[in-house]
Design an enzyme around this catalytic site. Sequence first.
Site, PDB file in Angstrom:
ATOM      1  N   GLU A   4       1.196  -1.061  -0.419  1.00 30.40           N
ATOM      2  CA  GLU A   4      -0.001  -0.174   0.203  1.00 30.40           C
ATOM      3  C   GLU A   4       1.228   1.398  -0.232  1.00 30.40           C
ATOM      4  O   GLU A   4       1.991   1.448   0.373  1.00 30.40           O
ATOM      5  CB  GLU A   4      -0.684   0.064   1.423  1.00 30.40           C
ATOM      6  N   CYS A  24       3.686   8.744   1.429  1.00 27.35           N
ATOM      7  CA  CYS A  24       4.242   6.921   1.981  1.00 27.35           C
ATOM      8  C   CYS A  24       4.481   5.992   1.482  1.00 27.35           C
ATOM      9  O   CYS A  24       3.357   5.233   1.231  1.00 27.35           O
ATOM     10  CB  CYS A  24       2.776   7.217   3.866  1.00 27.35           C
ATOM     11  N   CYS A  43       6.500  -7.403   7.497  1.00 26.68           N
ATOM     12  CA  CYS A  43       7.398  -6.722   8.639  1.00 26.68           C
ATOM     13  C   CYS A  43       7.868  -7.883   9.944  1.00 26.68           C
ATOM     14  O   CYS A  43       6.860  -8.231   9.937  1.00 26.68           O
ATOM     15  CB  CYS A  43       6.995  -5.376   8.958  1.00 26.68           C
ATOM     16  N   CYS A  46       5.712  -4.922  16.040  1.00 17.86           N
ATOM     17  CA  CYS A  46       5.969  -4.319  16.843  1.00 17.86           C
ATOM     18  C   CYS A  46       4.585  -4.634  17.416  1.00 17.86           C
ATOM     19  O   CYS A  46       3.904  -4.598  17.038  1.00 17.86           O
ATOM     20  CB  CYS A  46       6.055  -2.577  16.505  1.00 17.86           C
ATOM     21  N   CYS A  65       1.310  -2.295  15.802  1.00 15.48           N
ATOM     22  CA  CYS A  65       1.477  -2.573  14.611  1.00 15.48           C
ATOM     23  C   CYS A  65       1.189  -3.240  13.327  1.00 15.48           C
ATOM     24  O   CYS A  65       1.199  -5.086  13.640  1.00 15.48           O
ATOM     25  CB  CYS A  65       2.923  -2.332  13.748  1.00 15.48           C
ATOM     26  N   GLY A  97       6.510  -2.028   6.407  1.00 13.40           N
ATOM     27  CA  GLY A  97       8.336  -2.787   6.319  1.00 13.40           C
ATOM     28  C   GLY A  97       9.414  -1.941   7.840  1.00 13.40           C
ATOM     29  O   GLY A  97       9.079  -0.357   7.207  1.00 13.40           O
ATOM     30  N   LEU A 109      10.472   5.608  18.359  1.00 10.04           N
ATOM     31  CA  LEU A 109      10.535   5.333  19.973  1.00 10.04           C
ATOM     32  C   LEU A 109       9.579   4.837  20.748  1.00 10.04           C
ATOM     33  O   LEU A 109       9.518   3.723  21.136  1.00 10.04           O
ATOM     34  CB  LEU A 109      11.193   7.116  20.051  1.00 10.04           C
ATOM     35  N   CYS A 145      -1.543   5.711   9.647  1.00  9.12           N
ATOM     36  CA  CYS A 145      -0.474   4.624   9.588  1.00  9.12           C
ATOM     37  C   CYS A 145      -1.215   3.456  10.625  1.00  9.12           C
ATOM     38  O   CYS A 145      -2.129   3.374  11.247  1.00  9.12           O
ATOM     39  CB  CYS A 145       0.488   6.174  11.222  1.00  9.12           C
TER      40      CYS A 145
HETATM   41  N1  SAH Z   1       8.826   0.472  10.232  1.00  9.60           N
HETATM   42  C1  SAH Z   1       9.465   1.729   9.947  1.00  9.60           C
HETATM   43  C2  SAH Z   1       8.686   2.250   9.077  1.00  9.60           C
HETATM   44  C3  SAH Z   1       7.000   2.153   8.580  1.00  9.60           C
HETATM   45  S1  SAH Z   1       5.721   2.340  10.325  1.00  9.60           S
HETATM   46  C4  SAH Z   1       9.173   2.076  11.378  1.00  9.60           C
HETATM   47  O1  SAH Z   1       9.046   1.652  12.405  1.00  9.60           O
HETATM   48  O2  SAH Z   1       9.646   3.357  11.382  1.00  9.60           O
HETATM   49  C5  SAH Z   1       5.357   4.500  10.572  1.00  9.60           C
HETATM   50  C6  SAH Z   1       5.628   4.490  11.984  1.00  9.60           C
HETATM   51  O3  SAH Z   1       3.820   4.038  11.870  1.00  9.60           O
HETATM   52  C7  SAH Z   1       6.248   3.968  12.814  1.00  9.60           C
HETATM   53  O4  SAH Z   1       6.203   5.492  13.789  1.00  9.60           O
HETATM   54  C8  SAH Z   1       5.330   2.871  13.577  1.00  9.60           C
HETATM   55  O5  SAH Z   1       5.625   3.301  14.647  1.00  9.60           O
HETATM   56  C9  SAH Z   1       3.751   3.670  13.515  1.00  9.60           C
HETATM   57  N2  SAH Z   1       2.879   3.181  13.471  1.00  9.60           N
HETATM   58  C10 SAH Z   1       3.237   1.934  13.366  1.00  9.60           C
HETATM   59  N3  SAH Z   1       1.400   0.896  13.744  1.00  9.60           N
HETATM   60  C11 SAH Z   1       0.659   2.351  13.998  1.00  9.60           C
HETATM   61  C12 SAH Z   1      -0.729   2.057  14.970  1.00  9.60           C
HETATM   62  N4  SAH Z   1      -0.968   0.808  14.264  1.00  9.60           N
HETATM   63  N5  SAH Z   1      -0.909   3.418  15.764  1.00  9.60           N
HETATM   64  C13 SAH Z   1      -0.172   4.682  15.438  1.00  9.60           C
HETATM   65  N6  SAH Z   1       0.714   3.991  14.405  1.00  9.60           N
HETATM   66  C14 SAH Z   1       1.356   3.121  13.339  1.00  9.60           C
HETATM   67 FE1  SF4 Z   2       7.577  -3.024  11.238  1.00  8.21          FE
HETATM   68 FE2  SF4 Z   2       7.550  -0.776  11.904  1.00  8.21          FE
HETATM   69 FE3  SF4 Z   2       5.424  -2.066  11.923  1.00  8.21          FE
HETATM   70 FE4  SF4 Z   2       7.610  -2.124  13.811  1.00  8.21          FE
HETATM   71  S1  SF4 Z   2       5.958  -0.430  13.382  1.00  8.21           S
HETATM   72  S2  SF4 Z   2       6.099  -4.085  12.677  1.00  8.21           S
HETATM   73  S3  SF4 Z   2       9.504  -1.946  12.438  1.00  8.21           S
HETATM   74  S4  SF4 Z   2       6.459  -1.463  10.463  1.00  8.21           S
END
Ligand code: SAH
Ligand code: SF4
Length: 381
Positions: A95, A108, A115, A119, A122, A169, A224, A344
């Site tokens: 996407e 974006c 991935c 996390c 996510c 990713g 972070l 996001c």
């Molecule tokens: N993998 C990389 C980049 C992709 S995620 C990373 O983790 O930095 C892009 C951003 O969206 C990251 O800061 C991630 O932590 C945040 N993100 C992921 N899932 C989310 C959610 N459910 N709600 C808000 N932000 C989220």
């Molecule tokens: Fe991967 Fe970024 Fe999602 Fe963490 S927040 S699972 S590093 S895409």
Amino acid sequence: MSTETRTNLLGLTRAQMEAFFAELGEKKFRAQQVMKWIHFYGLDDFDEMTNLGKALRAKLKEVAVIEGPTEEYHHYSQDGTRKWVFRLDEKNCVETVFIPEGKRGTLCVSSQVGCALDCSFCSTGKQGYMRDLTVAEIIGQVWLANRSFGVPENKGHRNITNVVMMGMGEPLLNFDNVVNAMDIMKDDLSYGVSKKRVTLSTSGIVPKMYELYDTIDVSLAVSLHAPNDELRDELVPVNKRYPLKELMKACREYTDRYKDGRRVTMEYVLLEGVNDTFQHAHELIELLKAVPSKINLIPFNPFPHAPYKKPNNMRVRAFQEVLLNAGYVTTVRTTRGDDIDAACGQLVGQVQDKTRRSAQWQEKIQPKMIEVSDISRANRN
Ligand code: SAH
Ligand code: SF4
């Protein structure tokens, strides 16, 4: 398996394009002309490259192609947000989202299908890791998004002013391809996005961060999400491998290296009752003393079966206030394109959940779910 033996020019950086043309016995400027046709004008047909000469065009058709992902689906939202699902191959899609904001247009971009880092908040992480994207597949997202604005008819007008590697990713785990794709994004013959406006977001793959500084100059964002190791281990499991002390040192190295007043953007997803109290805010201030930074707060975007809640606006503002009072530039990422599921962490593509991680997870955390209404709201998205 593709049987294509021709070189896909879409994925070549300027230096690689020049090398390719040199092999053909052609001058550098030919490579530059083709680069501009492909990226600036959005062409994929050599016959339309009118300044090339018939013989060269015929030769190119024999040895090269210009091939990006294909569009599986697009949706253009009321607020100008655009979202695409791009098909990479039979099994995999990614996407891509475009978010307009005044004169700015941010794209974006995804770097992997799924991935591996898992996390806890996510949805991309919940589907597991499928594969890395090629350079052509990464830059192809920019190429196709740009074409959706009507290049080459709108010659010279650049709708995409910013690119963030914040789609699906972990970009630093697909290092070479991401670096080459960012190189093409920054090239004046292509999209001409300035180094300040190409942002790589990482969850903190420390050795790869240093490698990045040695390789290409782009803006850095770090996910972070927690001000101490205990909590970060839980939310961002890769923290167990690269804990905060090492991560902060790597961030500091970034600002020290360039000495031009730049800061690291610290992304902090706000999860109600988990990491959004005053105590967390104060702990965060302490932690960030070591690194010139600005903070981007992201209220949690819910998705089906997620065990977290998005804090209400008052809580978000209160958290922001503490950071502002401590002198930090602190922004709150507003959710855009809600009606098209483009926020996001809601980027899940149309891939199969090979790992069944999402289902296992649901079984595990379901009893802890607090509000059923939250789930149904997320399901509606
Ligand atoms: N993998 C990389 C980049 C992709 S995620 C990373 O983790 O930095 C892009 C951003 O969206 C990251 O800061 C991630 O932590 C945040 N993100 C992921 N899932 C989310 C959610 N459910 N709600 C808000 N932000 C989220
Ligand atoms: Fe991967 Fe970024 Fe999602 Fe963490 S927040 S699972 S590093 S895409």
